[in-house]
Scaffold this motif. Structure first.
Motif, PDB file in Angstrom:
ATOM      1  N   SER A  84       0.804  -1.212   0.000  1.00 33.32           N
ATOM      2  CA  SER A  84       0.000   0.000   0.000  1.00 33.32           C
ATOM      3  C   SER A  84       0.839   1.264   0.000  1.00 33.32           C
ATOM      4  O   SER A  84       0.322   2.358  -0.214  1.00 33.32           O
ATOM      5  N   ASP A  85       2.165   1.142   0.281  1.00 33.91           N
ATOM      6  CA  ASP A  85       3.025   2.310   0.272  1.00 33.91           C
ATOM      7  C   ASP A  85       3.633   2.569  -1.104  1.00 33.91           C
ATOM      8  O   ASP A  85       4.443   3.477  -1.268  1.00 33.91           O
ATOM      9  N   GLU A  86       3.239   1.779  -2.106  1.00 34.12           N
ATOM     10  CA  GLU A  86       3.752   1.967  -3.464  1.00 34.12           C
ATOM     11  C   GLU A  86       3.301   3.299  -4.040  1.00 34.12           C
ATOM     12  O   GLU A  86       2.207   3.774  -3.773  1.00 34.12           O
ATOM     13  N   ARG A  87       4.165   3.856  -4.888  1.00 35.78           N
ATOM     14  CA  ARG A  87       3.808   5.045  -5.666  1.00 35.78           C
ATOM     15  C   ARG A  87       3.631   4.594  -7.116  1.00 35.78           C
ATOM     16  O   ARG A  87       4.548   4.019  -7.706  1.00 35.78           O
ATOM     17  N   ILE A  88       2.461   4.858  -7.661  1.00 36.08           N
ATOM     18  CA  ILE A  88       2.083   4.337  -8.974  1.00 36.08           C
ATOM     19  C   ILE A  88       1.727   5.496  -9.897  1.00 36.08           C
ATOM     20  O   ILE A  88       1.092   6.472  -9.461  1.00 36.08           O
ATOM     21  N   SER A 134      -5.595  -6.124 -13.271  1.00 39.73           N
ATOM     22  CA  SER A 134      -4.462  -5.191 -13.325  1.00 39.73           C
ATOM     23  C   SER A 134      -3.787  -5.071 -11.967  1.00 39.73           C
ATOM     24  O   SER A 134      -2.547  -5.090 -11.883  1.00 39.73           O
ATOM     25  N   CYS A 135      -4.579  -4.951 -10.913  1.00 41.47           N
ATOM     26  CA  CYS A 135      -4.030  -4.818  -9.566  1.00 41.47           C
ATOM     27  C   CYS A 135      -3.312  -6.092  -9.128  1.00 41.47           C
ATOM     28  O   CYS A 135      -2.247  -6.032  -8.492  1.00 41.47           O
ATOM     29  N   LEU A 136      -3.875  -7.243  -9.465  1.00 42.67           N
ATOM     30  CA  LEU A 136      -3.219  -8.505  -9.112  1.00 42.67           C
ATOM     31  C   LEU A 136      -1.897  -8.677  -9.850  1.00 42.67           C
ATOM     32  O   LEU A 136      -0.923  -9.217  -9.311  1.00 42.67           O
ATOM     33  N   MET A 137      -1.842  -8.208 -11.081  1.00 41.58           N
ATOM     34  CA  MET A 137      -0.607  -8.317 -11.855  1.00 41.58           C
ATOM     35  C   MET A 137       0.539  -7.550 -11.210  1.00 41.58           C
ATOM     36  O   MET A 137       1.680  -8.010 -11.190  1.00 41.58           O
ATOM     37  N   ILE A 138       0.237  -6.375 -10.656  1.00 45.76           N
ATOM     38  CA  ILE A 138       1.330  -5.619 -10.038  1.00 45.76           C
ATOM     39  C   ILE A 138       1.671  -6.169  -8.649  1.00 45.76           C
ATOM     40  O   ILE A 138       2.818  -6.090  -8.218  1.00 45.76           O
ATOM     41  N   GLU A 139       0.692  -6.737  -7.982  1.00 53.22           N
ATOM     42  CA  GLU A 139       0.985  -7.352  -6.689  1.00 53.22           C
ATOM     43  C   GLU A 139       1.916  -8.543  -6.848  1.00 53.22           C
ATOM     44  O   GLU A 139       2.844  -8.750  -6.056  1.00 53.22           O
ATOM     45  N   LYS A 140       1.692  -9.323  -7.897  1.00 57.27           N
ATOM     46  CA  LYS A 140       2.500 -10.522  -8.137  1.00 57.27           C
ATOM     47  C   LYS A 140       3.684 -10.255  -9.059  1.00 57.27           C
ATOM     48  O   LYS A 140       4.498 -11.146  -9.306  1.00 57.27           O
ATOM     49  N   LEU A 161      -6.854   2.267  -6.954  1.00 62.54           N
ATOM     50  CA  LEU A 161      -5.538   2.275  -6.312  1.00 62.54           C
ATOM     51  C   LEU A 161      -5.479   3.282  -5.170  1.00 62.54           C
ATOM     52  O   LEU A 161      -4.893   3.010  -4.114  1.00 62.54           O
ATOM     53  N   LYS A 162      -6.097   4.430  -5.360  1.00 67.40           N
ATOM     54  CA  LYS A 162      -6.113   5.440  -4.290  1.00 67.40           C
ATOM     55  C   LYS A 162      -6.898   4.944  -3.082  1.00 67.40           C
ATOM     56  O   LYS A 162      -6.496   5.160  -1.940  1.00 67.40           O
ATOM     57  N   ARG A 163      -8.004   4.243  -3.350  1.00 70.13           N
ATOM     58  CA  ARG A 163      -8.790   3.710  -2.230  1.00 70.13           C
ATOM     59  C   ARG A 163      -8.022   2.638  -1.461  1.00 70.13           C
ATOM     60  O   ARG A 163      -8.281   2.426  -0.265  1.00 70.13           O
ATOM     61  N   SER A 164      -7.063   1.987  -2.112  1.00 68.29           N
ATOM     62  CA  SER A 164      -6.279   0.948  -1.444  1.00 68.29           C
ATOM     63  C   SER A 164      -5.130   1.527  -0.625  1.00 68.29           C
ATOM     64  O   SER A 164      -4.386   0.784   0.014  1.00 68.29           O
ATOM     65  N   LEU A 178     -11.182   5.245 -19.822  1.00 68.63           N
ATOM     66  CA  LEU A 178     -12.128   4.460 -19.023  1.00 68.63           C
ATOM     67  C   LEU A 178     -11.405   3.622 -17.981  1.00 68.63           C
ATOM     68  O   LEU A 178     -11.678   3.707 -16.778  1.00 68.63           O
ATOM     69  N   ILE A 179     -10.446   2.820 -18.423  1.00 65.34           N
ATOM     70  CA  ILE A 179      -9.755   1.955 -17.473  1.00 65.34           C
ATOM     71  C   ILE A 179      -8.746   2.732 -16.636  1.00 65.34           C
ATOM     72  O   ILE A 179      -8.535   2.429 -15.458  1.00 65.34           O
ATOM     73  N   GLY A 180      -8.141   3.767 -17.212  1.00 67.19           N
ATOM     74  CA  GLY A 180      -7.187   4.560 -16.456  1.00 67.19           C
ATOM     75  C   GLY A 180      -7.825   5.238 -15.266  1.00 67.19           C
ATOM     76  O   GLY A 180      -7.283   5.230 -14.150  1.00 67.19           O
ATOM     77  N   ASN A 181      -8.991   5.828 -15.476  1.00 69.75           N
ATOM     78  CA  ASN A 181      -9.706   6.494 -14.385  1.00 69.75           C
ATOM     79  C   ASN A 181     -10.128   5.513 -13.309  1.00 69.75           C
ATOM     80  O   ASN A 181      -9.952   5.769 -12.110  1.00 69.75           O
ATOM     81  N   ALA A 182     -10.681   4.370 -13.726  1.00 66.27           N
ATOM     82  CA  ALA A 182     -11.131   3.366 -12.757  1.00 66.27           C
ATOM     83  C   ALA A 182      -9.955   2.804 -11.971  1.00 66.27           C
ATOM     84  O   ALA A 182     -10.049   2.582 -10.755  1.00 66.27           O
ATOM     85  N   LEU A 183      -8.835   2.577 -12.637  1.00 65.58           N
ATOM     86  CA  LEU A 183      -7.637   2.069 -11.979  1.00 65.58           C
ATOM     87  C   LEU A 183      -7.129   3.057 -10.934  1.00 65.58           C
ATOM     88  O   LEU A 183      -6.826   2.687  -9.794  1.00 65.58           O
TER      89      LEU A 183
END
Length: 296
Positions: free
Chosen positions: A2-6, A201-207, A23-26, A14-19
């Motif tokens: 959660s301390d990552e800077r993205i 997308s979020c799982l891909m960066i986590e792993k 990510l901010k909520r996380s 569409l996907i950029g805004n949702a992402l």
């Protein structure tokens, strides 16, 4: 993490805004880019991909980048191949090289249009066979990016539907008014929920899952099938849905693939996500859009 800077390149998409919002909520710190100067803020910076990408400077403490920006109009790519390739290929590749050199994990969003759609459930390592200019540009960007190493990931997506999709909103309005709609009976899609694309997308960066990941629904449907389902769910007359051939619409049609589904083995085995069931996706999308329509 959660301390990552993205950084989300193309946060107005569409996907950029949702992402970015997810990510901010996380709890992550998210830097966004935009071409709309009126939207600039401390964490939303200006980036024009038609300008010199080599001069772009990003903060040194970014760990992940999503490359969401693109010229997605098939018609515009067809009419302006050199201009759009400067964004979809040249700028994307230069950004990926620049970010990876700085140790940033990069996710590039691609499309089923890198294939011709001749076969369903196309394998991740199948030779690309794009039949549209947009697909050729995405395929070329992939070709140049994938050799960049284990900090480079490509996520291939099929058609994404959000909670408020313009086409569905137009259909709902027409059907509510007992007006006819004319969906394509010969154009197929394998729809995805926007939320599913964000989740993957979020799982891909986590792993830190590099290479190519593909996601689609389990089968294709036509736009006409979706329209009939919408009419059924709205309890309006089915004869208000009058399917037409895409060639009769007067709209730009560069290629009509017979299939758009992917083999999603990697999605299931390495990310633990089941391949979405197409009618579950469609019913969810219909519910979301009906709810938005009611609240307007």
């Amino acid at each position: 993490m959660s301390d990552e800077r993205i950084i989300v390149i193309g946060a107005d998409s569409l996907i950029g805004n949702a992402l970015a919002e997810t990510l901010k909520r996380s709890g992550r710190t998210v830097l966004e880019t935009t071409r709309r100067r009126e939207l600039l803020s401390e964490n939303r910076i200006f980036l024009d991909l038609e300008q010199d990408i080599f001069s772009v400077r990003f903060p040194s403490n970014i760990s992940v980048a999503f490359l969401c920006a693109a010229c997605d109009s098939l018609e515009y790519c067809h009419k302006e191949p050199l201009k759009t390739a400067k964004i979809n290929v040249e700028a994307m590749v230069r950004l990926a090289e620049k970010l990876i050199k700085a140790g940033v994990f990069v996710v590039f969003f691609s499309t089923n249009l890198v294939y011709d759609g001749a076969v369903p459930c196309v394998k991740v390592d199948a030779p690309v066979s794009a039949q549209t200019e947009h697909g050729r540009q995405k395929a070329e960007a992939e070709r140049q990016m994938l050799p960049l190493g284990n900090l480079m990931a490509v996520l291939r997506l099929t058609k994404i539907f959000g909670p408020e999709t313009q086409l569905l909103q137009e259909w709902i309005l027409a059907l509510k008014s007992k007006k006819k709609i004319q969906p394509f009976r010969d154009k197929v899609i394998s729809p995805l929920l926007l939320s599913t694309a964000v989740q993957v997308s979020c799982l891909m960066i986590e792993k830190r899952l590099s290479g190519i990941v593909q996601i689609s629904s389990d089968q294709d449907v036509t736009y006409a099938q979706i329209a009939y389902r919408l009419a059924h769910r709205m309890r309006v007359r089915q004869d208000l849905v009058q399917p037409v051939l895409a060639s009769e619409s007067g709209l730009f049609i560069e290629h009509l693939p017979r299939n758009t589904t992917f083999d999603t083995t990697r999605l299931v085995k390495e990310l633990g996500i089941r391949t979405p069931k197409v009618w579950s996706v469609i019913d969810t999308v219909i519910d979301q859009n009906l709810d938005i329509f009611k609240r307007k």
